[in-house]
Design an enzyme around this catalytic site. Structure first.
Site, mmCIF file in Angstrom:
data_model
loop_
_atom_site.group_PDB
_atom_site.id
_atom_site.type_symbol
_atom_site.label_atom_id
_atom_site.label_comp_id
_atom_site.label_asym_id
_atom_site.label_seq_id
_atom_site.Cartn_x
_atom_site.Cartn_y
_atom_site.Cartn_z
ATOM 1 N N CYS A 1 0.808 -1.219 0.000
ATOM 2 C CA CYS A 1 0.000 0.000 0.000
ATOM 3 C C CYS A 1 0.844 1.273 0.000
ATOM 4 O O CYS A 1 0.466 2.271 -0.621
ATOM 5 C CB CYS A 1 -0.950 -0.007 1.188
ATOM 6 S SG CYS A 1 -0.171 -0.346 2.782
ATOM 7 N N HIS B 1 -2.448 6.900 3.442
ATOM 8 C CA HIS B 1 -1.009 7.014 3.661
ATOM 9 C C HIS B 1 -0.505 8.304 3.015
ATOM 10 O O HIS B 1 -0.630 8.487 1.793
ATOM 11 C CB HIS B 1 -0.275 5.827 3.046
ATOM 12 C CG HIS B 1 -0.459 4.540 3.795
ATOM 13 N ND1 HIS B 1 -1.117 4.447 4.989
ATOM 14 C CD2 HIS B 1 -0.048 3.270 3.494
ATOM 15 C CE1 HIS B 1 -1.119 3.193 5.407
ATOM 16 N NE2 HIS B 1 -0.469 2.460 4.524
#
Length: 345
Positions: A150, A243
């Site tokens: 990710c 993120h």
């Protein structure tokens, strides 16, 4: 007619996101769910602690969960999406491929194997043809394709834009990663509230290797990894999803902040259902992107970037993506769409 698909590891956090994305998908018909032996032969609603931010689909809630084994999945399922823990995936996924299933996997095992495509379709769709080498090498009727970590997915589309326009020499990245990336039980509240954790086991290594494979070139026989130096420092912070990453990229050709922003703004999307347009949303504001405000752009599949400034050797900027959608479940679904589009199903 929609392609019949299933989810391996359907009760976990990424498995639930996969169900959320697949249930309304126009090209896929979700017909099979697998989990641990303890969950098998029970309705999904009884074994899944549903934590996704939309209600559990009514038809999925009543589906019977099966064991995660090839003989437990209907043989007319054409595509399986895997969200298995890597220790299970490295054992189970090859067994499914040997049995003739095509697997689009989010699990970390085999991402850097020489004959396994690691793909972000908007960046390196041609790497999917490595499956021909894989089938010749392993003798599989099925196939295995991976999406990256990710944190890697968040920065690589922006790096691809810079590389295409200016050439990429080296990358340094510091990540500010959401707690959902560790799974529901991964980080306790006592660890993360009023805190930041400057270590995520194995994450730096994944970013440094996967980025070079993704940005590499495929010559029909093998992937030649990009020769850019990549160094990462990964940190867990108390945001739920999204993120955020601070990137310093040195380029072969001189680049301005405006030129870097334009390269990302103009980087193309794909004509696939889950690929957003634009792929990279570029902010003029110096304080964007921000996780809470920007993680759901493009339905959670867009990458956002901003805060551009010139450095001695290139450019510094910030980028963001939703880690369980673009960074995990959505990435696997997008790879499934690529497999369908390119005739692998």
């Amino acid at each position: 007619m929609a392609v019949r698909v299933g989810v391996l590891g359907a009760t976990g956090a990424v498995g639930q996101r996969l169900i959320q994305l697949l249930d309304p998908h126009p090209d896929f018909d979700l017909v099979a769910l697998t989990a641990s032996d303890e969950s098998a032969d029970r309705p999904y609603r009884e074994v899944a602690k549903w934590r996704v931010d939309t209600p559990i689909p009514a038809d999925v809630a009543e589906m019977t969960v099966t064991r995660t084994a090839p003989d437990a999945v209907p043989d007319d399922v054409e595509l399986l999406f895997s969200s298995l823990p890597s220790g299970v995936g490295e054992r189970v996924e090859p067994a499914f491929c040997e049995a003739g299933y095509v697997v689009s996997s989010n699990s970390s095992n085999d991402r850097n194997a020489d004959d396994v495509p690691l793909t972000i379709p908007e960046v390196n769709a041609d790497h999917i043809d490595l499956l021909e080498v894989q089938r010749d090498t392993r003798g599989w009727d099925g196939a295995l394709v991976k999406n990256p970590n990710c944190s890697t997915i968040t920065m690589v589309p922006t790096l691809a834009a810079l590389d295409r326009a200016f050439g990429l020499e080296s990358v340094h990245v510091a990540t500010l990663q959401a707690v959902s990336g560790a799974g529901y039980d991964g980080v306790t509240s006592m660890e993360i509230i009023d805190n930041a954790i400057p270590h995520i086991g194995g994450e730096e290594r994944k970013m440094e290797s996967e980025a070079r494979k993704l940005l590499g070139s495929f010559d029909g026989a093998e992937v030649r990894w990009h020769d850019a130096d990549v160094a990462a420092s990964c940190n867990r912070i108390p945001t739920l999803d999204g993120h955020l990453e601070n990137v310093w990229a040195d380029t072969n050709e001189t680049v301005t902040a405006e030129g870097a922003a334009d390269a990302m703004r103009e980087y193309p999307s794909l004509d696939l259902h889950s690929s957003p347009d634009p792929l990279i949303h570029v902010f003029e504001e110096p304080d964007r992107p921000q996780p809470r405000l920007d993680r759901m752009r493009g339905g959670g599949m867009a990458v956002t970037a901003g805060g551009f400034r010139e450095t001695e050797g290139g450019v510094q900027y910030n980028c963001l993506a939703h880690n369980t959608i673009r960074g995990a479940a959505g990435a696997s679904v997008l790879n499934g769409e690529l497999l369908l589009n390119d005739g692998w199903l």
